[in-house]
Design a protein around this motif. Structure first.
Motif, PDB file in Angstrom:
ATOM      1  N   LEU A 127       0.830  -1.206   0.000  1.00  0.00           N
ATOM      2  CA  LEU A 127       0.000   0.000   0.000  1.00  0.00           C
ATOM      3  C   LEU A 127       0.866   1.257   0.000  1.00  0.00           C
ATOM      4  O   LEU A 127       0.596   2.210  -0.737  1.00  0.00           O
ATOM      5  CB  LEU A 127      -0.934  -0.003   1.214  1.00  0.00           C
ATOM      6  CG  LEU A 127      -2.122  -0.962   1.159  1.00  0.00           C
ATOM      7  CD1 LEU A 127      -2.854  -0.990   2.498  1.00  0.00           C
ATOM      8  CD2 LEU A 127      -3.083  -0.555   0.035  1.00  0.00           C
ATOM      9  N   CYS A 128       1.907   1.233   0.803  1.00  0.00           N
ATOM     10  CA  CYS A 128       2.805   2.387   0.856  1.00  0.00           C
ATOM     11  C   CYS A 128       3.580   2.547  -0.453  1.00  0.00           C
ATOM     12  O   CYS A 128       3.774   3.662  -0.943  1.00  0.00           O
ATOM     13  CB  CYS A 128       3.777   2.243   2.035  1.00  0.00           C
ATOM     14  SG  CYS A 128       2.988   2.407   3.638  1.00  0.00           S
ATOM     15  N   GLY A 129       4.015   1.427  -1.011  1.00  0.00           N
ATOM     16  CA  GLY A 129       4.743   1.490  -2.277  1.00  0.00           C
ATOM     17  C   GLY A 129       3.885   2.039  -3.398  1.00  0.00           C
ATOM     18  O   GLY A 129       4.332   2.859  -4.208  1.00  0.00           O
ATOM     19  N   ILE A 130       2.646   1.598  -3.440  1.00  0.00           N
ATOM     20  CA  ILE A 130       1.725   2.083  -4.479  1.00  0.00           C
ATOM     21  C   ILE A 130       1.427   3.564  -4.274  1.00  0.00           C
ATOM     22  O   ILE A 130       1.380   4.347  -5.238  1.00  0.00           O
ATOM     23  CB  ILE A 130       0.437   1.250  -4.471  1.00  0.00           C
ATOM     24  CG1 ILE A 130       0.740  -0.177  -4.951  1.00  0.00           C
ATOM     25  CG2 ILE A 130      -0.634   1.891  -5.353  1.00  0.00           C
ATOM     26  CD1 ILE A 130      -0.411  -1.145  -4.758  1.00  0.00           C
ATOM     27  N   ALA A 131       1.228   3.965  -3.010  1.00  0.00           N
ATOM     28  CA  ALA A 131       0.964   5.375  -2.720  1.00  0.00           C
ATOM     29  C   ALA A 131       2.145   6.247  -3.164  1.00  0.00           C
ATOM     30  O   ALA A 131       1.961   7.322  -3.750  1.00  0.00           O
ATOM     31  CB  ALA A 131       0.709   5.562  -1.229  1.00  0.00           C
ATOM     32  N   GLY A 132       3.364   5.777  -2.900  1.00  0.00           N
ATOM     33  CA  GLY A 132       4.537   6.522  -3.336  1.00  0.00           C
ATOM     34  C   GLY A 132       4.627   6.627  -4.842  1.00  0.00           C
ATOM     35  O   GLY A 132       4.970   7.678  -5.389  1.00  0.00           O
ATOM     36  N   VAL A 280       5.765   7.967   2.829  1.00  0.00           N
ATOM     37  CA  VAL A 280       5.067   6.701   2.595  1.00  0.00           C
ATOM     38  C   VAL A 280       6.044   5.535   2.513  1.00  0.00           C
ATOM     39  O   VAL A 280       5.725   4.421   2.953  1.00  0.00           O
ATOM     40  CB  VAL A 280       4.185   6.762   1.326  1.00  0.00           C
ATOM     41  CG1 VAL A 280       3.081   7.778   1.482  1.00  0.00           C
ATOM     42  CG2 VAL A 280       5.001   7.060   0.085  1.00  0.00           C
ATOM     43  N   VAL A 281       7.236   5.772   1.990  1.00  0.00           N
ATOM     44  CA  VAL A 281       8.214   4.679   1.942  1.00  0.00           C
ATOM     45  C   VAL A 281       8.754   4.392   3.343  1.00  0.00           C
ATOM     46  O   VAL A 281       9.035   3.250   3.699  1.00  0.00           O
ATOM     47  CB  VAL A 281       9.344   5.001   0.953  1.00  0.00           C
ATOM     48  CG1 VAL A 281      10.398   3.904   0.953  1.00  0.00           C
ATOM     49  CG2 VAL A 281       8.786   5.161  -0.448  1.00  0.00           C
ATOM     50  N   TRP A 282       8.885   5.434   4.167  1.00  0.00           N
ATOM     51  CA  TRP A 282       9.282   5.225   5.561  1.00  0.00           C
ATOM     52  C   TRP A 282       8.254   4.355   6.280  1.00  0.00           C
ATOM     53  O   TRP A 282       8.619   3.445   7.028  1.00  0.00           O
ATOM     54  CB  TRP A 282       9.414   6.567   6.266  1.00  0.00           C
ATOM     55  CG  TRP A 282       9.676   6.434   7.739  1.00  0.00           C
ATOM     56  CD1 TRP A 282      10.867   6.143   8.357  1.00  0.00           C
ATOM     57  CD2 TRP A 282       8.718   6.585   8.787  1.00  0.00           C
ATOM     58  NE1 TRP A 282      10.702   6.099   9.718  1.00  0.00           N
ATOM     59  CE2 TRP A 282       9.394   6.372  10.020  1.00  0.00           C
ATOM     60  CE3 TRP A 282       7.360   6.889   8.813  1.00  0.00           C
ATOM     61  CZ2 TRP A 282       8.747   6.444  11.245  1.00  0.00           C
ATOM     62  CZ3 TRP A 282       6.716   6.968  10.035  1.00  0.00           C
ATOM     63  CH2 TRP A 282       7.404   6.752  11.235  1.00  0.00           C
ATOM     64  N   LEU A 283       6.970   4.600   6.038  1.00  0.00           N
ATOM     65  CA  LEU A 283       5.932   3.761   6.620  1.00  0.00           C
ATOM     66  C   LEU A 283       6.078   2.312   6.144  1.00  0.00           C
ATOM     67  O   LEU A 283       5.905   1.372   6.920  1.00  0.00           O
ATOM     68  CB  LEU A 283       4.540   4.276   6.238  1.00  0.00           C
ATOM     69  CG  LEU A 283       3.999   5.480   6.987  1.00  0.00           C
ATOM     70  CD1 LEU A 283       2.622   5.839   6.456  1.00  0.00           C
ATOM     71  CD2 LEU A 283       3.936   5.220   8.493  1.00  0.00           C
ATOM     72  N   GLY A 284       6.416   2.146   4.864  1.00  0.00           N
ATOM     73  CA  GLY A 284       6.566   0.810   4.295  1.00  0.00           C
ATOM     74  C   GLY A 284       7.667   0.008   4.947  1.00  0.00           C
ATOM     75  O   GLY A 284       7.615  -1.227   4.978  1.00  0.00           O
ATOM     76  N   ARG A 285       8.683   0.697   5.488  1.00  0.00           N
ATOM     77  CA  ARG A 285       9.781  -0.016   6.152  1.00  0.00           C
ATOM     78  C   ARG A 285       9.314  -0.763   7.394  1.00  0.00           C
ATOM     79  O   ARG A 285       9.953  -1.696   7.847  1.00  0.00           O
ATOM     80  CB  ARG A 285      10.876   0.978   6.569  1.00  0.00           C
ATOM     81  CG  ARG A 285      11.800   1.395   5.450  1.00  0.00           C
ATOM     82  CD  ARG A 285      13.068   2.006   6.003  1.00  0.00           C
ATOM     83  NE  ARG A 285      13.798   1.038   6.801  1.00  0.00           N
ATOM     84  CZ  ARG A 285      14.105   1.198   8.085  1.00  0.00           C
ATOM     85  NH1 ARG A 285      13.716   2.237   8.745  1.00  0.00           N
ATOM     86  NH2 ARG A 285      14.803   0.273   8.718  1.00  0.00           N
TER      87      ARG A 285
END
Length: 299
Positions: A127-132, A280-285
């Motif tokens: 989800l975070c990757g797609i949002a980014g 958003v990528v930070w959240l993905g981590r």
């Protein structure tokens, strides 16, 4: 004395590699003032192959025949794919714009990590990757008058090539030293790169000065060889999908160098998009990443 965990060490090495890669687009813009896109592609690879071949010969490293197909894949995507696509793109778009567009690299790398290496990021990660990626595409559309220009298309192709090469390199770097992975890939491609450099030298060298020559040298020694030494080792230690998120910082390095070196205007909107992608990528981590169990194995 505290010892870094594999993931922390992988992140640190990845950050060093990304810092080197971050100068690639601005240096390519500088090099384009004195060389054609095709000569840059083959010339930088010839420079890198010379350095890699010399190191491999001095250290007497044996050729890893068992990994020939994967090394060839790294060569096609990293030695030819990314350089030619990005050089063509940067004829029509600023390096700072390209730096934000390449914010899609973490998502693409994660997709290839799932397809090629069996990594399985969770729902939050995707989800975070797609949002980014949506933010990156929105930035490109806004900058281009709400349509994707040719430069954006070429740069997206460059991103696909880069992310595919990162996954193959990271996978190989678990069984080979990271520098050998890119080194042997460069050597395998050397006959084509030297032939191409010679072929396009007549039409592709446009009276370069010291700055343009130095930029080409950087692209060969650092972007195509030195940066991969740290990057491949980082991917092998920290996990491909996780360390791939460090690529986000490449956007900021590119923006800073483009502003300082090329005097490109980096306005609040560009920085805002970059920060949004960073968040958003930070959240993905924080998302969990598992690995597919090979068929026939037992838990």
């Amino acid at each position: 004395m505290r010892v870094l965990s594999n993931q922390a060490a992988g992140m640190l090495l990845g950050l060093l590699g990304v810092t080197i890669f971050g100068a690639t687009l601005p240096m390519t813009r500088v090099a384009l003032e004195g060389f054609s896109p095709l000569f840059i592609t083959f010339g930088r690879a010839a420079i890198a192959a010379t350095a890699a071949g010399t190191a491999l010969a001095i250290l007497r490293r044996p050729f890893p025949r068992a990994h020939l197909p994967a090394l060839a894949g790294v060569g096609v995507s990293a030695v030819f794919g990314f350089p030619i696509f990005s050089s063509i793109a940067l004829q029509t778009i600023p390096a700072s714009h390209g730096g934000v567009v390449l914010g899609v690299l973490p998502l693409l790398t994660s997709i290839f990590a799932a397809l090629v290496d069996g990594e399985r990021p969770g729902a939050l990660f995707w989800l975070c990757g797609i949002a980014g990626s949506v933010l990156v595409i929105a930035f490109s559309l806004r900058e281009g008058g709400f349509h994707l220009g040719p430069g954006d298309v070429w740069l997206l192709l460059a991103a696909v090539s880069a992310s595919f090469s990162y996954v193959l390199s990271g996978k190989l770097a678990r069984v080979l030293p990271g520098w050998e992975v890119i080194g042997w890939a460069l050597v395998l491609c050397a006959p084509l790169t030297f032939a191409g450099a010679i072929l396009f030298a007549g039409s592709g060298i446009h009276d370069p000065g010291a700055a343009e020559s130095a930029a080409l040298l950087y692209l060969g020694l650092m972007s195509m060889f030195g940066g991969f030494i740290f990057w491949n080792a980082g991917l092998a230690l920290g996990g491909i999908a996780q360390v791939a998120q460090i690529q986000l910082f490449q956007t900021f390095v590119t923006l800073a160098i483009a502003a300082l070196l090329l005097k490109e205007a980096v306005g609040p909107e560009t920085v805002g998009f970059a920060l949004a992608v960073a968040f958003v990528v930070w959240l993905g981590r924080k998302a969990k990443i598992s690995r597919a169990v090979p068929a026939g194995s037992r838990a």
